[in-house]
Design an enzyme around this catalytic site. Structure first.
Site, mmCIF file in Angstrom:
data_model
loop_
_atom_site.group_PDB
_atom_site.id
_atom_site.type_symbol
_atom_site.label_atom_id
_atom_site.label_comp_id
_atom_site.label_asym_id
_atom_site.label_seq_id
_atom_site.Cartn_x
_atom_site.Cartn_y
_atom_site.Cartn_z
ATOM 1 N N HIS A 1 -7.722 -3.978 9.464
ATOM 2 C CA HIS A 1 -6.752 -3.847 8.363
ATOM 3 C C HIS A 1 -6.572 -5.223 7.732
ATOM 4 C CE1 HIS A 1 -2.660 -1.995 6.925
ATOM 5 N NE2 HIS A 1 -3.112 -2.896 6.057
ATOM 6 N N HIS B 1 -7.022 -6.908 3.683
ATOM 7 C CA HIS B 1 -7.362 -6.792 2.263
ATOM 8 C C HIS B 1 -8.027 -8.102 1.852
ATOM 9 C CE1 HIS B 1 -4.796 -3.189 1.729
ATOM 10 N NE2 HIS B 1 -4.115 -3.749 2.731
ATOM 11 N N HIS C 1 -3.007 3.955 4.161
ATOM 12 C CA HIS C 1 -1.725 3.344 4.477
ATOM 13 C C HIS C 1 -0.671 4.449 4.500
ATOM 14 C CE1 HIS C 1 -3.905 -0.251 3.541
ATOM 15 N NE2 HIS C 1 -2.843 -1.029 3.531
ATOM 16 N N GLU D 1 4.463 2.688 6.399
ATOM 17 C CA GLU D 1 4.925 1.295 6.352
ATOM 18 C C GLU D 1 6.341 1.299 5.771
ATOM 19 O OE1 GLU D 1 3.638 -3.053 4.486
ATOM 20 O OE2 GLU D 1 2.829 -1.217 3.604
ATOM 21 N N ASP E 1 -3.622 -8.018 7.691
ATOM 22 C CA ASP E 1 -3.227 -7.433 6.415
ATOM 23 C C ASP E 1 -3.593 -8.328 5.230
ATOM 24 O OD1 ASP E 1 -2.194 -5.548 4.668
ATOM 25 O OD2 ASP E 1 -0.141 -5.669 5.379
ATOM 26 N N ASP E 2 -2.681 -9.203 4.808
ATOM 27 C CA ASP E 2 -2.899 -10.140 3.689
ATOM 28 C C ASP E 2 -2.525 -11.539 4.165
ATOM 29 O OD1 ASP E 2 -3.348 -8.238 1.181
ATOM 30 O OD2 ASP E 2 -1.702 -7.395 2.353
#
Length: 341
Positions: A22, A24, A202, A205, A283-284
């Site tokens: 996961h 991006h 997703h 969340e 994630d980011d």
């Protein structure tokens, strides 16, 4: 906890073979590279320095993050830019002991700016190839649909991706969750599955447990990305555990976006205790202040996770990946050697 103990934990985590499921790729764009690309492409940027960009990373919710995320992505224009972005990420992943990654990318973010799909995919694939040959890190590519856009836009994106399906292993669903349930994209996910693509989404969340149910029963996903709010529904917990549905959990992302107020309140421990197939991811990371090892170590300290817990989380990531069965078996066998010297 002493510094020596901290160092030992970090070294242990780095030594675990693990996959990141996961992440991006646009969310790995560090401010320094953002400025280099903006200068190279002569694209305007409203921040005066990398420090000013970082100072803006005080997010109160998912949408506040997405606003600056999309702005930062505006500096990505050419295949070379996407290659540089990918290589920078893979070098960090390799340093963290990552052996495999499954990259989310958002072509709609770039197409709307006039960047052709070919530039995005070819640039990323070049970086992925270099990572495999130079760093020994394998990877796969997952095209994400932006859920705040409509179904027609998702279908158009899938159509635009058709010439590049040899390089794309799956589709996902990201962007603003609330108000955009998975069922909105039922038909395009069916089309993707019929093309032989893996599917992830997703869910849970910020959205309710109902979104996780929809991802399972309507989109028929292979994995749930995030899934935190699944813990609000005992029947859903039982379903996830029974069917061994992997959850790609992102602790520092959840903290930065105020999904949890403190890491000590993160549901990861409860997920593990409920018998769920949990994985840890970043994630980011350029926006949330931590790559893969940072997520493992900080959540381990906050929740009191044991080394056995961390080794199992790393094994989960390998088992839940879209690698071939042979590659999984090889890494899982090595992970037991690392875990039990």
């Amino acid at each position: 906890m002493t510094q020596a103990h901290d160092d030992g934990l970090e070294a242990f985590v780095r030594g675990l073979p693990k996959a990141e499921l996961h992440v991006h790729i646009e969310g790995t764009l560090e401010p320094e590279l953002m400025f280099q690309l903006a200068e190279r492409n002569r694209t305007p940027i409203r921040f005066g320095s990398a420090e000013a960009v970082r100072a803006a990373y005080g997010f109160s919710n998912l949408q506040a993050f997405l606003d600056i995320y999309y702005e930062g992505a505006g500096s990505l224009r050419t295949a070379r830019d996407f290659t540089d972005l990918a290589i920078a990420y893979f070098e960090r992943l390799a340093a963290d002991g990552g052996v495999h990654a499954e990259l989310f990318f958002d072509p709609q973010t770039h197409i709307v700016r006039g960047v052709p799909m070919a530039e995005v995919v070819q640039g990323l694939v070049t970086g992925m190839d270099e990572a495999r040959t130079r760093l020994g890190v394998t990877s796969k590519l997952i095209l994400c649909f932006l859920r705040h856009l409509d179904e027609a836009a998702a279908f158009a994106t899938l159509e635009a991706a058709m010439p590049f399906l040899a390089h794309i292993d799956g589709v996902g669903l990201d962007s603003s969750e609330l108000g955009h349930p998975p069922e909105k994209f039922a038909r395009v996910f069916t089309a993707a599955r019929e093309l032989g693509l893996k599917v992830v989404a997703h869910a849970g969340e910020e959205g309710p447990p109902a979104y996780v149910w929809q991802a399972l029963d309507i989109l028929r996903v292979d994995r749930i990305d995030h899934g935190n709010r699944a813990l609000e529904d005992p029947a859903l917990i039982a379903r996830l555990a029974r069917d061994h549905v992997p959850l790609t959990v992102c602790p520092l992302s959840n903290l930065k976006l105020c999904v949890v107020d403190r890491l000590e309140e993160h549901p990861l421990r409860r997920m593990i205790d409920a018998g769920l197939v949990v994985t840890i991811n970043s994630d980011d990371p350029a926006y949330f202040g931590g790559y893969l090892v940072d997520n493992y170590v900080r959540v381990a300290r906050a929740l009191g996770l044991s080394r056995a817990d961390l080794a199992q989380l790393a094994r989960n990531s390998l088992a839940a990946s879209f690698m071939s069965l042979d590659d999984k078996a090889a890494w899982l066998g090595q992970s037991r050697v690392v875990d039990h010297p």
